[in-house]
Write an enzyme that holds these catalytic residues in place. Structure first.
Site, PDB file in Angstrom:
ATOM      1  N   PHE A 109       0.813  -1.220   0.000  1.00 53.75           N
ATOM      2  CA  PHE A 109       0.000   0.000   0.000  1.00 53.75           C
ATOM      3  C   PHE A 109       0.842   1.264   0.000  1.00 53.75           C
ATOM      4  CE2 PHE A 109      -0.166   2.431   3.983  1.00 53.75           C
ATOM      5  CZ  PHE A 109       0.661   1.665   4.786  1.00 53.75           C
ATOM      6  N   LYS A 110       2.123   1.141   0.365  1.00 52.78           N
ATOM      7  CA  LYS A 110       2.962   2.345   0.421  1.00 52.78           C
ATOM      8  C   LYS A 110       3.101   3.018  -0.938  1.00 52.78           C
ATOM      9  CE  LYS A 110       5.336   1.293   4.681  1.00 52.78           C
ATOM     10  NZ  LYS A 110       4.659   0.034   5.059  1.00 52.78           N
TER      11      LYS A 110
END
Ligand SMILES: *Cc1c(COP(=O)(O)O)cnc(C)c1O
Length: 461
Positions: A109-110
């Site tokens: 998700f980063k």
């Protein structure tokens, strides 16, 4: 919109300065002076928007020093790199909704935040005719997402130190297969802590920091939190397309960045019932929420390594709001933490905390079991971080509510653990298979600060 520090020591600054400052110059974290409110009517009018269109609606409310057309372009190019047309799709499996945040280039998700931050940096640096040299240490996820966020960008070089042979194979390849001239991977013969210590030492040398315009990309940058607020809105809209049940989010938590973005969405008026903070054995935040116990203990290595964190840096942002935006109370709390290894809150404050969050800690055995159970029930593969959040949601959130679980990594990124749990090989996505044939570039060196410094000076743009 102006930004202030949780420690109260800076004059309010505009968005672009907040992005370039990262950590506030008084040692605190930057926050907007107030939160724009989105009415129910406005929210309903956003139902038909694509992800980038929605991102513009949310983000532009916090940014008044970038022309709309430029901001739109920055957002559009950031999310064009995602492999799913919806960017962060929501799927329903066995009574829970999975918010898939792993369709970016490094499958975690980063990417949602770091693709945007990389473009923002490039834009602001060009405008100011400045350069930025990013230095960071990583145990895997942040480094690879940061490298992909700034590769090939003008005005930026990036130096990422990782412990040689101690990241997963996929994580190492996601970093070293990026051979753009502005990307420098350093594999250190040592531990993550050795890498971290050397980076801290370089930042501590203020003359060096100034001379070489050093910058960081850790999760304290406000722009990262802001980019993450968007998918809470996106998921809420998708789920309420089909149900009128109250909406809850379950968030696998490490540094508190992701769940703080959910808190911001709620502050903006998104109708969210509960934010569930899920932890692994590193459960200081769970102890705090459930037992008013915010006391330090050692970090334990687990099968969800991106959550193996003791001091969650973004938690300070929440404390600032909990303490009625009083910077003195924040400073007091951190002084207590430093001196006594804990933070104490009043009964009223704890009531507020439990109004904002609920929490559960899920240990390794339960995580591995949840990967098995969920696969048996649904045929869907959970990565170990996501499994922590799903298990916590099944335990704590009402089954008749819409339970949205944030899927923070693709199972193939942590395939060793998923395979250990299931006993068979998980499918390898094309983007991972392709990594194995690519040329790589990486400097392997001892944990020697003089060597790292020498390498940096020789390669800095
Ligand atoms: C970084 C990370 C987390 C933790 O997110 P925070 O914002 O630090 O709370 C969870 N899962 C994965 C896969 C991550 O990379």
């Amino acid at each position: 919109m102006r930004y202030i520090s949780t420690r109260g020591g800076i004059n309010p600054i505009p968005f672009k300065d907040a992005v370039m400052m990262g950590l506030a110059s008084d040692g605190g974290l930057l926050l907007p002076q107030s939160y724009p409110v989105v009415t129910r009517e406005q929210l309903e009018s956003w139902r038909g928007l694509s992800y980038p269109e929605l991102a513009f609606e949310v983000i532009s409310r916090f940014v008044d020093d970038i022309p709309a057309v430029d901001l739109k372009n920055l957002i559009k190019s950031s999310y064009a790199t995602f492999s799913h047309p919806e960017v962060t799709p929501v799927v329903k499996r066995d009574g829970v909704y999975i918010l898939e945040l792993f369709h970016g280039v490094t499958l975690a998700f980063k990417d949602v935040a770091l693709q945007f931050l990389g473009n923002l940096f490039e834009y602001i640096l060009a405008e100011r005719n400045q350069r930025l040299n990013i230095i960071g240490a990583t145990s895997g996820d942040t480094g690879s997402a940061a490298i992909h966020g700034v590769r090939g960008k003008k005005g930026i070089s990036i130096f990422i130190l990782h412990p040689h042979g101690k990241t997963s194979a996929v994580q190492a390849l996601q970093m070293t297969s990026v051979t753009d001239a502005n990307v420098h991977n350093i594999a250190v013969r040592g531990t993550f802590d050795d890498c971290q210590d050397m980076v801290k030492e370089l930042f501590g040398d203020l003359e060096f920091k100034e001379k070489y315009s050093l910058g960081a990309v850790n999760s304290i940058n406000w722009a990262r939190v802001l980019a993450q607020v968007v998918y809470y809105f996106y998921a809420w809209l998708r789920v309420t397309d089909e149900t009128a049940a109250p909406v809850n989010f379950s968030v696998p938590t490490g540094n508190f960045g992701d769940i703080f973005a959910g808190y911001v969405a709620k502050k903006m008026g998104l109708p969210v019932d509960k934010l569930l903070l899920a932890t692994n054995e590193n459960n200081i935040l769970t102890r705090f929420i459930n037992k008013s116990d915010y006391s330090l203990s050692g970090v334990v290595s687990t099968v969800s390594p991106s959550m193996d964190i003791q001091i969650a840096s973004n938690f300070e942002r929440y404390l600032f709001h909990l303490f009625a935006e009083n910077p003195d109370r924040v400073k007091e709390a951190f002084a207590e933490l430093k001196e006594h290894g804990r933070v104490s809150c009043s009964a009223d404050e704890m009531a507020q905390v439990r109004n904002d969050f609920c929490s559960a800690s899920v240990d390794q055995d339960a995580t591995l079991q949840e990967i098995r159970d969920f696969y048996a029930e649904t045929g869907y593969l959970l990565d170990p971080h996501t499994a922590v959040g799903v298990k916590a949601a099944l335990e704590l959130l009402p089954p008749d509510s819409a339970r949205i679980c944030l899927a923070t990594a693709h199972p193939a990124k942590f395939s060793e653990t998923v395979e250990r749990s299931l006993g068979f090989q998980v499918p390898v996505p094309d983007s991972v298979r392709e990594l194995y044939g690519k040329p790589t570039r990486c400097e392997v060196m001892d944990a020697d600060i003089a060597k790292v410094r020498e390498f940096f000076v020789a390669h800095v743009g």
